[in-house]
Design a protein around this motif. Structure first.
Motif, PDB file in Angstrom:
ATOM      1  N   ASP A 458       0.903  -1.401  -0.285  1.00 33.78           N
ATOM      2  CA  ASP A 458      -0.013  -0.004   0.071  1.00 33.78           C
ATOM      3  C   ASP A 458       1.107   1.371  -0.146  1.00 33.78           C
ATOM      4  N   PHE A 459       2.209   0.928   0.559  1.00 36.80           N
ATOM      5  CA  PHE A 459       3.217   2.868   0.745  1.00 36.80           C
ATOM      6  C   PHE A 459       3.833   2.405  -0.898  1.00 36.80           C
ATOM      7  N   SER A 460       3.348   1.207  -1.754  1.00 39.17           N
ATOM      8  CA  SER A 460       3.907   1.652  -2.672  1.00 39.17           C
ATOM      9  C   SER A 460       3.079   1.972  -3.711  1.00 39.17           C
ATOM     10  N   LYS A 461       1.758   1.833  -3.198  1.00 34.86           N
ATOM     11  CA  LYS A 461       0.669   1.516  -4.451  1.00 34.86           C
ATOM     12  C   LYS A 461       0.659   3.683  -3.804  1.00 34.86           C
ATOM     13  N   LEU A 462       0.231   3.897  -2.855  1.00 34.90           N
ATOM     14  CA  LEU A 462       0.184   5.151  -2.494  1.00 34.90           C
ATOM     15  C   LEU A 462       0.754   6.057  -2.896  1.00 34.90           C
ATOM     16  N   LEU A 463       2.379   5.687  -3.136  1.00 38.57           N
ATOM     17  CA  LEU A 463       3.429   6.590  -3.479  1.00 38.57           C
ATOM     18  C   LEU A 463       3.335   6.662  -5.488  1.00 38.57           C
ATOM     19  N   GLN A 464       2.809   6.003  -5.983  1.00 40.07           N
ATOM     20  CA  GLN A 464       2.684   5.607  -7.081  1.00 40.07           C
ATOM     21  C   GLN A 464       1.331   6.674  -8.002  1.00 40.07           C
ATOM     22  N   ALA A 465       0.043   6.236  -7.202  1.00 40.16           N
ATOM     23  CA  ALA A 465      -0.811   7.194  -7.203  1.00 40.16           C
ATOM     24  C   ALA A 465       0.087   8.944  -7.135  1.00 40.16           C
ATOM     25  N   ALA A 466       0.838   8.966  -6.486  1.00 40.54           N
ATOM     26  CA  ALA A 466       1.006  10.954  -6.761  1.00 40.54           C
ATOM     27  C   ALA A 466       1.460  10.859  -6.949  1.00 40.54           C
ATOM     28  N   LYS A 467       3.137  10.106  -7.415  1.00 42.61           N
ATOM     29  CA  LYS A 467       4.037  10.453  -8.745  1.00 42.61           C
ATOM     30  C   LYS A 467       3.561  10.529 -10.439  1.00 42.61           C
ATOM     31  N   LEU A 468       2.033   9.278 -10.606  1.00 41.08           N
ATOM     32  CA  LEU A 468       0.755   9.615 -11.642  1.00 41.08           C
ATOM     33  C   LEU A 468       0.747  10.756 -12.090  1.00 41.08           C
ATOM     34  N   ASN A 469       0.512  11.303 -10.392  1.00 38.12           N
ATOM     35  CA  ASN A 469      -0.034  13.204 -11.374  1.00 38.12           C
ATOM     36  C   ASN A 469       0.878  13.957 -11.390  1.00 38.12           C
ATOM     37  N   VAL A 470       1.889  14.083 -11.384  1.00 35.44           N
ATOM     38  CA  VAL A 470       2.931  14.716 -11.793  1.00 35.44           C
ATOM     39  C   VAL A 470       3.776  13.871 -13.472  1.00 35.44           C
ATOM     40  N   SER A 471       4.095  12.984 -13.388  1.00 34.80           N
ATOM     41  CA  SER A 471       4.440  12.341 -14.726  1.00 34.80           C
ATOM     42  C   SER A 471       3.425  12.637 -15.872  1.00 34.80           C
ATOM     43  N   ASN A 472       2.378  12.419 -15.532  1.00 35.57           N
ATOM     44  CA  ASN A 472       1.258  12.352 -16.507  1.00 35.57           C
ATOM     45  C   ASN A 472       1.119  14.292 -16.741  1.00 35.57           C
ATOM     46  N   ASN A 473       1.029  14.662 -16.003  1.00 38.93           N
ATOM     47  CA  ASN A 473       1.465  16.728 -16.562  1.00 38.93           C
ATOM     48  C   ASN A 473       2.551  16.873 -15.993  1.00 38.93           C
ATOM     49  N   LYS A 474       3.677  16.624 -16.247  1.00 41.40           N
ATOM     50  CA  LYS A 474       4.983  17.200 -16.625  1.00 41.40           C
ATOM     51  C   LYS A 474       4.855  18.386 -17.959  1.00 41.40           C
ATOM     52  N   ASP A 475       4.355  18.081 -18.805  1.00 43.61           N
ATOM     53  CA  ASP A 475       3.894  18.977 -19.837  1.00 43.61           C
ATOM     54  C   ASP A 475       3.484  19.728 -19.639  1.00 43.61           C
ATOM     55  N   LYS A 476       2.697  19.641 -18.562  1.00 42.18           N
ATOM     56  CA  LYS A 476       1.443  20.986 -18.331  1.00 42.18           C
ATOM     57  C   LYS A 476       2.185  21.791 -17.632  1.00 42.18           C
ATOM     58  N   ILE A 477       2.718  21.383 -16.616  1.00 40.79           N
ATOM     59  CA  ILE A 477       3.992  22.041 -15.711  1.00 40.79           C
ATOM     60  C   ILE A 477       4.413  23.218 -15.949  1.00 40.79           C
ATOM     61  N   LEU A 478       5.213  22.363 -17.281  1.00 42.30           N
ATOM     62  CA  LEU A 478       6.571  23.208 -17.991  1.00 42.30           C
ATOM     63  C   LEU A 478       5.471  24.440 -18.560  1.00 42.30           C
ATOM     64  N   GLN A 479       4.637  23.613 -19.463  1.00 39.58           N
ATOM     65  CA  GLN A 479       4.328  24.973 -20.807  1.00 39.58           C
ATOM     66  C   GLN A 479       3.278  26.289 -19.277  1.00 39.58           C
ATOM     67  N   GLU A 480       2.849  25.916 -17.875  1.00 41.93           N
ATOM     68  CA  GLU A 480       2.258  27.215 -17.012  1.00 41.93           C
ATOM     69  C   GLU A 480       3.577  27.928 -16.700  1.00 41.93           C
ATOM     70  N   ILE A 481       4.932  27.161 -16.336  1.00 39.11           N
ATOM     71  CA  ILE A 481       5.475  27.827 -16.214  1.00 39.11           C
ATOM     72  C   ILE A 481       6.447  28.516 -17.223  1.00 39.11           C
ATOM     73  N   ARG A 482       6.028  28.350 -18.951  1.00 37.73           N
ATOM     74  CA  ARG A 482       6.590  29.000 -19.714  1.00 37.73           C
ATOM     75  C   ARG A 482       5.635  30.206 -19.297  1.00 37.73           C
ATOM     76  N   HIS A 483       4.486  29.984 -20.155  1.00 39.84           N
ATOM     77  CA  HIS A 483       3.066  31.039 -19.426  1.00 39.84           C
ATOM     78  C   HIS A 483       3.461  32.386 -18.733  1.00 39.84           C
ATOM     79  N   VAL A 484       4.046  32.057 -17.436  1.00 40.12           N
ATOM     80  CA  VAL A 484       4.083  32.666 -16.299  1.00 40.12           C
ATOM     81  C   VAL A 484       5.551  33.830 -16.753  1.00 40.12           C
ATOM     82  N   MET A 485       5.711  32.939 -17.514  1.00 42.36           N
ATOM     83  CA  MET A 485       7.623  34.131 -17.787  1.00 42.36           C
ATOM     84  C   MET A 485       7.141  34.704 -18.651  1.00 42.36           C
ATOM     85  N   ALA A 486       6.008  34.402 -19.973  1.00 44.46           N
ATOM     86  CA  ALA A 486       5.896  35.191 -21.054  1.00 44.46           C
ATOM     87  C   ALA A 486       4.420  36.899 -20.461  1.00 44.46           C
ATOM     88  N   SER A 487       4.258  35.636 -19.094  1.00 42.35           N
ATOM     89  CA  SER A 487       2.947  36.748 -18.658  1.00 42.35           C
ATOM     90  C   SER A 487       4.615  38.323 -18.312  1.00 42.35           C
TER      91      SER A 487
END
Length: 496
Positions: A458-487
Motif C-alpha cells: 500500500d505504501f508503494s501504491k500510494l506513492l505511485q498514485a502521487a507520482k502519476l499526477n506529476v508524470s502525467n502532467n509534467k508537460d502541462k507544468i512546464l507549459q504553465e512555467i513558460r506562460h508565467v514567464m511570458a506574462s
C-alpha cells in the motif's frame, strides 16, 4: 511599520519585510531555478526567475507519503529545481520536517523514500516516549499537543526527532532546496474570526515564527521563551521537531476520535508503566498521593503529573499552549492579543487544509502555485476556501469556474486556473479518474487520513498514485512555467 524590539535576534520584529534568512535562501535558490529553466530552453536572468510554490495539503500519513512521491517525481523530471517555496499543512509537514534534516535532500529523494518506508515499518520505543512525555509534563505550558506528539504522532512515524527547526537553516539557505514554510493557526483567532482572517494564520520557517496578519515575528530559536514588551524575559530551550510535528499535525479525525486516541494512549502508557493492575489509575490518581521511595517514587510522581495534567487538558480541550511573544507589546492592532500571556496554536487543517494564505503573502511574489490535495472529502474544498479567503482580503486570485468542480467523486488529475495580475494555480486531486480509474472512492477509503499503518504494497501504491499526477502532467507544468514567464515579460515591457 518596521522595527525590532530587544537586542539583535532576541526581540520581536514587526515588519512587512521577509526575514533575512528567507531572503538569503530565496536569493541563493534563484541560481538553481535559473539553471533549471535554462535546461528547458527558457532563458532568463536571476532577477526574472518566477517564484513557484508547492502546496502540500494535510491528510495524516497519506499526505506524508504522497508528498514524498510528488517531490520525487518532480525531481525525476527535472522540475523540482524550478520551485522556490515548499509549504505544508499537517501530514505534509511530517514529510518536510524529515527531508530538511538533510542539507541536500533534493538530490537523494529516492534513498529518502526508502528510508521513509523503513521508518514507518520500524518499531517505536515506549521508554523513549515515556521519557519525553515525563519531561514535557514538567513544563507549565503542558497541553494535549505534548501528549499527542510523544504518543500518537511518534506511534505513527516511529521516530523521535530531538532536533530543532533552526537546524534546517543550512538546508533552506544553500539554494539546493525550496524554502520551507510550515503552517499553523491561532486557535482563539480562528474561533473568533474564522479561517478567512489573516490574523488567524501562523507560520514557521527555519528562521522565524510569525503571526501573518500582524506581520510580527520572532527568531525561531526564541519562540516559546517568555516575552514582555517585545523583549525576552526568560529564555527557554528551542522546541524540538517532534513537538512541532505534533503541533502541526494534530487534526486527525474528529474531536471525539482525538479524545479516544488520547484516552487509549494514556491507558496504554499507565499499564505499560505499572502493569495491568493499574488500569483504573487514570481515574483515581489520589491513591498514589503517598508514594514510596527511590525509582518507584519518581515514577509515581511522573505518572501522577502526566495523568493529572492530561485529564485537566482534556476537560478544557487545551492544545498548543505557548508563551505569547506579543505579550504587552505596542504597535499591533490587537489589544486582546497583547494581553494574552499564552497563545494556543493548532493544526492549520482545521481552517484551510492547504496554506494559501501564507504563500500568497505579497512579499513572496509567487506567480505559479502547484497545489497537491491530499485531504479527505471534497478534493476542491481547499480551492474554494482559497477563493473566499482572497475575496475577503482583496488578494488577487484567478477566477475559478465552479462548473469545473462538480465531479467531486470522479475528478480529473489537474485543473488549471489563470488570471490577470494573479498567480496561476494548478490543482492536483490525489485520487482521480486518471491515476485510479473507477476506484476513486475506494482509494479514498482505503488510504484514509486516519490510517495509522502502511504495509509495503500500500505504501508503494500510494506513492505511485502521487507520482502519476506529476508524470502525467509534467508537460502541462512546464507549459504553465513558460506562460508565467511570458506574462511577466509582457508586464515588464509595458512598464518601461
Amino acid at each position: 511599520m518596521e522595527g525590532r524590539r530587544g537586542s539583535q535576534n532576541e526581540g520581536v520584529r514587526i515588519s512587512q519585510e521577509l526575514s533575512e534568512g528567507e531572503k538569503r535562501g530565496t536569493t541563493h535558490r534563484k541560481t538553481t531555478v535559473k539553471k533549471c529553466l535554462n535546461n528547458f530552453g527558457i532563458s532568463c536572468n536571476e532577477d526574472e526567475v518566477p517564484h513557484i510554490a508547492i502546496l502540500g495539503a494535510g491528510g495524516g500519513l497519506r499526505a506524508m507519503i504522497a508528498l514524498q512521491g510528488t517531490l520525487g517525481e518532480l525531481q525525476n523530471h527535472g522540475l523540482l529545481d524550478s520551485v522556490m517555496y515548499l509549504c505544508g499543512v499537517s501530514g505534509s509537514t511530517w514529510c518536510m520536517s524529515s527531508l530538511y534534516k538533510h542539507w541536500d535532500w533534493s538530490d537523494k529523494l529516492l534513498s529518502l523514500e526508502e528510508r521513509m518506508y523503513e521508518m514507518l515499518l520500524s518499531t517505536w520505543s515506549l521508554p523513549k516516549a515515556m521519557k519525553m512525555l515525563e519531561e514535557a509534563a514538567k513544563d507549565e505550558n503542558y497541553s494535549l499537543t505534548d501528549f499527542w506528539a510523544y504518543t500518537v504522532v511518534y506511534g505513527m512515524l516511529h521516530e523521535l526527532d530531538k532536533g530543532s527547526l533552526s537546524d534546517q537553516r543550512a538546508a533552506s539557505e544553500n539554494g539546493k532546496n525550496p524554502y520551507p514554510i510550515y503552517a499553523a493557526v491561532d486557535e482563539k483567532s480562528f474561533n473568533k474570526l474564522s479561517e478567512n482572517s489573516a490574523d488567524t494564520w501562523f507560520e514557521f520557517t527555519p528562521h522565524e515564527a510569525s503571526f501573518l496578519g500582524h506581520r510580527a515575528s520572532v527568531d525561531i530559536k526564541y519562540f516559546g521563551s517568555e516575552f514582555e514588551g517585545g523583549e525576552v524575559k526568560r529564555k527557554k530551550e528551542e522546541m524540538n521537531m517532534s513537538y512541532l510535528q505534533g503541533l502541526w499535525g494534530s487534526c486527525i479525525g474528529s474531536k471525539e476520535e482525538n479524545i479516544e486516541f488520547i484516552k487509549d494512549m494514556l491507558s496504554f502508557y499507565i499499564i505499560e508503566r505499572f502493569g495491568s493492575n493499574s488500569a483504573g489509575f487514570s481515574g483515581n490518581v489520589e491513591r498514589f498521593s503517598t508514594p514510596s521511595t527511590g525509582d518507584e517514587e519518581r515514577s509515581i510522581i511522573d505518572i501522577t503529573r502526566i495523568v493529572h495534567k492530561t485529564n485537566k487538558c482534556l476537560l478544557s480541550w487545551k492544545w498548543g499552549s505557548i508563551n505569547n511573544f506579543l505579550y504587552k507589546i505596542s504597535g499591533i492592532n490587537s489589544a486582546e492579543l497583547m494581553e494574552d500571556k499564552i497563545i494556543s496554536l493548532i493544526d492549520a487543517g482545521v481552517a484551510i487544509n492547504c496554506a494559501y494564505p501564507l504563500i500568497l503573502c505579497p512579499e513572496r511574489k509567487v506567480k505559479l502555485i502547484l497545489s497537491f490535495d491530499y485531504g479527505p472529502g471534497d478534493p476542491f474544498k481547499t480551492l474554494k476556501q482559497a477563493v473566499e479567503y482572497c475575496r475577503q482580503n482583496s488578494i488577487p486570485f484567478p477566477e475559478v469556474d465552479e462548473n469545473l468542480l462538480r465531479e467531486e467523486n470522479n475528478p480529473s488529475d489537474v485543473y488549471i486556473f489563470r488570471g490577470e495580475n494573479a498567480p496561476t494555480v494548478m490543482h492536483f486531486p490525489l485520487f482521480n479518474k486518471v491515476n485510479v480509474p473507477g476506484h476513486v472512492t475506494d482509494s479514498r477509503f482505503k488510504f484514509s487520513p486516519v490510517r495509522f499503518v502502511y504495509n509495503k504494497e500500500d505504501f508503494s501504491k500510494l506513492l505511485q498514485a502521487a507520482k502519476l499526477n506529476v508524470s502525467n502532467n509534467k508537460d502541462k507544468i512546464l507549459q504553465e512555467i513558460r506562460h508565467v514567464m511570458a506574462s511577466s515579460n509582457r508586464s515588464n515591457l509595458y512598464s518601461l
